[in-house]
Design an enzyme around this catalytic site. Structure first.
Site, PDB file in Angstrom:
ATOM      1  CB  ALA A  30       2.519  -2.483  -0.627  1.00  0.00           C
TER       2      ALA A  30
ATOM      3  N   GLY B 213       6.346   0.889   0.335  1.00  0.00           N
ATOM      4  CA  GLY B 213       5.228   1.789   0.057  1.00  0.00           C
ATOM      5  C   GLY B 213       4.995   2.809   1.165  1.00  0.00           C
TER       6      GLY B 213
ATOM      7  CD  GLU C 254       7.164   3.197  -3.165  1.00  0.00           C
ATOM      8  OE1 GLU C 254       6.684   2.208  -2.569  1.00  0.00           O
ATOM      9  OE2 GLU C 254       7.319   3.236  -4.391  1.00  0.00           O
TER      10      GLU C 254
ATOM     11  CD  GLU D 230       9.563  -1.431  -1.962  1.00  0.00           C
ATOM     12  OE1 GLU D 230      10.702  -1.225  -1.488  1.00  0.00           O
ATOM     13  OE2 GLU D 230       8.646  -0.594  -1.914  1.00  0.00           O
TER      14      GLU D 230
END
Ligand code: CAA
Length: 260
Positions: free
Chosen positions: A66, A111, A114, A134
């Protein structure tokens, strides 16, 4: 819709969705997540698409997570909305009735990993590195990583990856069941296309039903799941594809499916 951060190409029944922010190693900002969701919905509604491939632009990254620049000053509410935005974008692909392949061509972190984990099948370059950094940023995987990872590789390995934030090679990820296949970097695209074409030649309705059933198997009790399986198995017999598939077998020829 014109996409600013995605490249979408549809050819011969295969849609290729490329995250296109190479300068930021394809990091996912809100705008990209919204475009991803839009593309997922559009692909799902497009009868000409039978198989989907997700990959990253450039030679270095699939998706490096992200967008940290966008997240840096978020408040708790904005953080929650951002996570939900990711969930909704990913759901468009996870719940679509078409197989989705991740072609992991480089870093797949946070992300980005993910995204790969919400796909149905993951092929990765032997140069790819994956992981969940993260916790090194004071957060944890918020696009489904706390849920999907353990289902694929077990609780202990998922916790180790998330608590350490370490990057692992594609080969290590393969060994713990997070990746389907690791291939030499230069051959990734050829291998992914061969896989997509193999899947493309099979009955799309049956694959869509099977995908939903397999995904639900993680959450349903056996009795309910088998009831659904029997119902959807029965549905296949109402399709032209089932008649064609079985007739072709009896006539000793290759089936030609139409998705009807
Ligand atoms: N967000 C925003 N920008 C990113 C980014 C990210 N996740 N990852 C890389 N970039 C940007 C860098 O800031 C840099 O931009 P500038 O050139 O403008 O400085 C550019 O991409 C190239 O990156 P690097 O110079 O860092 O490249 P490198 O080869 O030295 O390192 C890397 C590559 C190891 C992938 C490193 O970029 C990195 O660690 N990136 C962050 C990975 C990460 O922590 N991901 C998790 C994000 S949090 C998350 O995903 C939350 C969630 O679950 C929802």
């Amino acid at each position: 819709m014109e996409y600013k951060n995605l490249l979408l190409e549809i050819k011969d029944g295969i849609a290729v969705v490329k995250i296109n922010r190479p300068k930021a190693l394809n990091a996912l900002n809100s705008e990209t997540l919204d475009e991803l969701r839009h593309a997922g919905d559009a692909i799902n509604a497009n009868k000409d698409v039978w198989v989907v491939i997700i990959t990253g632009e450039g030679d270095k990254a699939f998706i490096a997570g992200a967008d940290i620049l966008e997240m840096k000053d978020m408040n708790p509410y904005q953080g929650m909305i951002f996570s939900q935005r990711g969930h909704e974008a990913f759901a468009a692909f996870e719940n679509m009735n078409k197989p989705v392949i991740a072609a992991v061509n480089g870093f797949a972190l946070g992300g980005g990993f993910e995204v790969a984990l919400m796909c149905d099948i993951i092929y990765a370059s032997d140069k790819a590195k994956v992981g969940f950094p993260e916790t090194t940023l004071g957060i944890f995987p918020g696009f489904g990583g706390t849920q999907r990872t353990a289902k694929l590789c077990g609780l202990a390995k998922a916790k180790e990856l998330i608590f350490t934030g370490k990057m692992i090679s594609a080969k290590e990820a393969y060994e713990i069941g997070l990746i389907n296949k690791v291939v030499p970097h230069e051959e990734l695209w050829k291998e992914v296309m061969a896989l997509a074409e193999k899947i493309r030649s099979n009955g799309p309705i049956s694959m869509g039903l099977a995908k939903a059933l397999i995904n639900k198997s993680l959450f349903l009790d056996m009795e309910s799941a088998l009831m659904l399986e029997a119902k959807d198995f029965g549905l296949c017999f109402g399709t032209k594809d089932q008649k064609e598939g079985m007739t072709a077998f009896v006539e000793k020829r290759k089936a030609t499916f139409t998705g009807e």
